[in-house]
Design a protein around this motif. Structure first.
Motif, PDB file in Angstrom:
ATOM      1  N   SER A  43      61.164  59.024  58.158  1.00 32.18           N
ATOM      2  CA  SER A  43      61.735  60.260  57.603  1.00 32.18           C
ATOM      3  C   SER A  43      60.791  60.865  56.566  1.00 32.18           C
ATOM      4  N   LEU A  65      58.096  62.672  58.355  1.00 30.74           N
ATOM      5  CA  LEU A  65      58.541  63.991  58.837  1.00 30.74           C
ATOM      6  C   LEU A  65      58.549  65.014  57.700  1.00 30.74           C
ATOM      7  N   THR A  82      64.967  68.742  58.953  1.00 33.43           N
ATOM      8  CA  THR A  82      66.283  68.464  59.528  1.00 33.43           C
ATOM      9  C   THR A  82      66.235  67.192  60.363  1.00 33.43           C
ATOM     10  N   ALA A  83      65.151  67.014  61.121  1.00 29.44           N
ATOM     11  CA  ALA A  83      64.983  65.775  61.891  1.00 29.44           C
ATOM     12  C   ALA A  83      64.920  64.564  60.965  1.00 29.44           C
TER      13      ALA A  83
END
Length: 373
Positions: free
Chosen positions: A144, A147, A164-165
């Motif tokens: 995360s 990302l 958001t991912a």
């Protein structure tokens, strides 16, 4: 003394350190920045961006709560690493106003630093159970963070998609790594630390009153609006802390088995506290917009900030109380609906909506006090 009795005693006696309080002061700067950013852009897009940033930030803030719950900052090395994490949070906070613009790279770098320090310290000093559990969770956290970091280099639309991912990965990661019971949860420290961050966030709402009043003549209108705003913030405090709810939550958490305690810590103090803190931020925006325009009507965004923020806060409270089994939620559900119903009042007169919300919360607290008397 049995092992179980000793563990309960240790949990009760382990309290928040002053260094953790200092850490929270740095973290609250992110809350201030998010509030200011949302106040400057209350459009649906602006709100969505603030929600994404808040969730990303809260995930790692709560991660540090779990960290210091298992790894007290009692050595020089631990304190220095915690300071490094604080530095990462400070970079994140500075980047928030333009995180979807030129400061996206800084946001990503700060978040990566926060994540690396957290995982490294947890795995190296968390004890056999917690370290093993964190070792399984760390790849998800680093994924995360990756990302968020990569997203900082992308155009704003793709950045929003990447971040958001990252949020989605955060949400699913605890359920992929189901061995929560290996994390050691000291109940007293855990409840106290989350309560302190709620206090700090509520303090941001009080600051919003002062910012909204800056440069305005000190007349009766301003004084009444400010006092009503303060009354509303106090009622949010009472909803969370009144009738020793935090102490009841501590006892409830301490009475659980280790695996149930870890699951409750994730649900009640993770998922539930995200809307609680978001609601406080949104209410602060509404209060800030009201103070300077008390006898005017609010735009829909301002009225929604007041009524919707109060409702979001109550939804988080309802879920928190449900998970901790510490009280009925019937009247809080009704209050959340009533809070949303005040939006048309704000479209007519700003100060009237604040007064209506004070009345809604006042009725809620009076009913609950009577039922529990």
């Amino acid at each position: 003394m049995s092992a179980e009795t000793h563990e309960t005693h240790e949990e009760t006696e382990y309290r928040v350190s002053t260094l953790e309080l200092f850490f929270d002061l740095v973290f609250v700067f992110t809350i201030t920045q998010l509030t200011s950013t949302l106040a400057d852009d209350t459009s649906p897009l602006g709100f969505a961006q603030v929600v994404i940033m808040l969730f990303v930030i809260l995930w790692m803030y709560f991660g540090y709560v779990w960290l210091t719950n298992s790894v007290p900052p009692s050595t020089t090395a631990r304190r220095l690493l915690l300071m490094a994490g604080m530095g990462g949070f400070l970079v994140i906070a500075l980047a928030i106003p333009n995180a979807f613009g030129a400061a996206g790279v800084a946001f990503g770098i700060g978040y990566l630093i926060v994540n690396l320090v957290h995982s490294g310290l947890f795995i190296s000093a968390g004890g056999p159970g917690s370290a093993a559990a964190m070792a399984r969770l760390a790849p998800f956290n680093l994924g995360s963070a990756g990302l968020v970091f990569v997203g900082g280099f992308l155009p704003s639309t793709w950045r929003a998609a990447a971040w958001t991912a990252a949020v989605v990965l955060m949400i699913v990661s605890p359920y992929v790594n189901r061995r929560h019971g290996e994390f050691r949860i000291r109940s007293a420290h855990f409840v106290e630390r989350h309560g302190l961050v709620v206090i700090v966030a509520l303090g941001e709402s009080v600051i919003a009153i002062g910012i909204g009043a800056a440069g305005l003549p000190l007349n009766l209108q301003l004084v009444v609006a400010a006092l009503l705003g303060l009354a509303l913030v106090y009622q949010l405090w009472w909803c969370y802390f009144g009738r020793e709810q935090d102490l009841r939550a501590e006892h409830s958490l301490a009475s659980m088995t280790p695996s149930d305690r870890a699951r409750a810590a994730l649900s009640a103090f993770g998922w539930a506290h995200a809307p609680i803190l978001l609601g406080i931020v949104v209410v602060a925006v509404g209060v800030k917009k009201t103070i300077g325009h008390a006898t005017e009507h609010l735009h829909l965004s301002g009225a929604l900030a007041l009524g919707g923020g109060a409702a979001i806060f109550l939804v988080g409270e309802i879920y928190f109380r449900y998970q901790m089994k510490i009280g009925s939620n019937k009247w809080r559900t009704i209050a959340a609906i009533a809070a949303l119903a005040t939006v048309p009042v704000g479209l007519w007169l700003a100060i009237a909506q604040v007064a209506a919300l004070v009345a809604v919360f006042g009725a809620l607290l009076a009913v609950e006090a009577k039922r529990e008397a």
